[in-house]
Design a protein around this motif. Structure first.
Motif, PDB file in Angstrom:
ATOM      1  N   SER A  45      18.556 -14.582  50.944  1.00  0.00           N
ATOM      2  CA  SER A  45      19.881 -14.434  49.909  1.00  0.00           C
ATOM      3  C   SER A  45      21.146 -14.281  50.661  1.00  0.00           C
ATOM      4  O   SER A  45      22.025 -13.730  49.924  1.00  0.00           O
ATOM      5  CB  SER A  45      19.253 -13.543  48.970  1.00  0.00           C
ATOM      6  N   PRO A  79      15.573 -25.225  45.866  1.00  0.00           N
ATOM      7  CA  PRO A  79      16.730 -24.509  44.861  1.00  0.00           C
ATOM      8  C   PRO A  79      17.605 -23.786  45.635  1.00  0.00           C
ATOM      9  O   PRO A  79      18.915 -23.791  45.370  1.00  0.00           O
ATOM     10  CB  PRO A  79      16.010 -23.686  43.937  1.00  0.00           C
ATOM     11  N   ASN A  80      17.380 -22.913  46.774  1.00  0.00           N
ATOM     12  CA  ASN A  80      18.055 -22.005  47.522  1.00  0.00           C
ATOM     13  C   ASN A  80      19.106 -22.888  48.362  1.00  0.00           C
ATOM     14  O   ASN A  80      20.332 -22.509  48.503  1.00  0.00           O
ATOM     15  CB  ASN A  80      17.219 -21.361  48.273  1.00  0.00           C
ATOM     16  N   ARG A  82      20.264 -25.993  47.517  1.00  0.00           N
ATOM     17  CA  ARG A  82      21.185 -26.592  46.188  1.00  0.00           C
ATOM     18  C   ARG A  82      22.183 -25.175  45.994  1.00  0.00           C
ATOM     19  O   ARG A  82      23.276 -25.546  45.906  1.00  0.00           O
ATOM     20  CB  ARG A  82      20.509 -26.890  45.128  1.00  0.00           C
ATOM     21  N   LYS A  83      21.429 -24.009  46.087  1.00  0.00           N
ATOM     22  CA  LYS A  83      22.589 -22.829  45.465  1.00  0.00           C
ATOM     23  C   LYS A  83      23.783 -22.603  46.793  1.00  0.00           C
ATOM     24  O   LYS A  83      24.542 -22.375  46.470  1.00  0.00           O
ATOM     25  CB  LYS A  83      21.525 -21.870  45.667  1.00  0.00           C
ATOM     26  N   ASN A  86      26.165 -25.341  46.282  1.00  0.00           N
ATOM     27  CA  ASN A  86      27.114 -25.161  45.215  1.00  0.00           C
ATOM     28  C   ASN A  86      28.019 -24.038  45.568  1.00  0.00           C
ATOM     29  O   ASN A  86      29.106 -24.042  45.281  1.00  0.00           O
ATOM     30  CB  ASN A  86      26.339 -24.891  44.081  1.00  0.00           C
ATOM     31  N   SER A  87      27.726 -22.973  46.411  1.00  0.00           N
ATOM     32  CA  SER A  87      28.273 -22.060  46.935  1.00  0.00           C
ATOM     33  C   SER A  87      29.559 -22.539  47.541  1.00  0.00           C
ATOM     34  O   SER A  87      30.816 -21.985  47.458  1.00  0.00           O
ATOM     35  CB  SER A  87      27.710 -20.935  47.584  1.00  0.00           C
ATOM     36  N   PRO A  91      28.472 -29.785  45.617  1.00  0.00           N
ATOM     37  CA  PRO A  91      27.155 -30.144  44.988  1.00  0.00           C
ATOM     38  C   PRO A  91      26.270 -31.204  45.722  1.00  0.00           C
ATOM     39  O   PRO A  91      26.839 -32.262  46.052  1.00  0.00           O
ATOM     40  CB  PRO A  91      27.418 -30.337  43.476  1.00  0.00           C
TER      41      PRO A  91
END
Length: 95
Positions: A45, A79-80, A82-83, A86-87, A91
């Protein structure tokens, strides 16, 4: 005013060669190893580092290619991941 055709042709060749050299210099070399600074952010994370974001932006044209590779897809198409992208303001493309 009279132009020397050889000078004009020479100038055109120089401009074309410069344009081609610039295009070649800006080409992306797809190398998933370039995304290694993002490994920690993708698997935990932790927020992505500046280097990670730089590399994602550089490698963005390659992401669809990476997702077609079964070995890489399991790391890239998460998903992580992509996260993290995006951060970084990058994208994922629609492949």
């Amino acid at each position: 005013m009279k132009f020397n055709i050889n000078i004009v042709l020479y100038a055109m060749v120089v401009v074309l060669l410069w344009a081609e050299a610039t295009r070649f210099a800006n080409a992306v070399t797809c190398s998933p190893v370039q995304l290694s600074p993002c490994a920690n952010a993708i698997t935990s994370s932790s927020p992505p580092t500046a280097l990670c974001c730089t590399r994602i932006k550089q490698q963005k044209p390659c992401l669809c290619q990476y997702m077609k590779n079964p070995t890489l897809r399991r790391f890239i198409n998460t998903p992580n991941a992509r996260k993290v992208a995006n951060s970084c303001g990058t994208p994922f493309p629609k492949c």
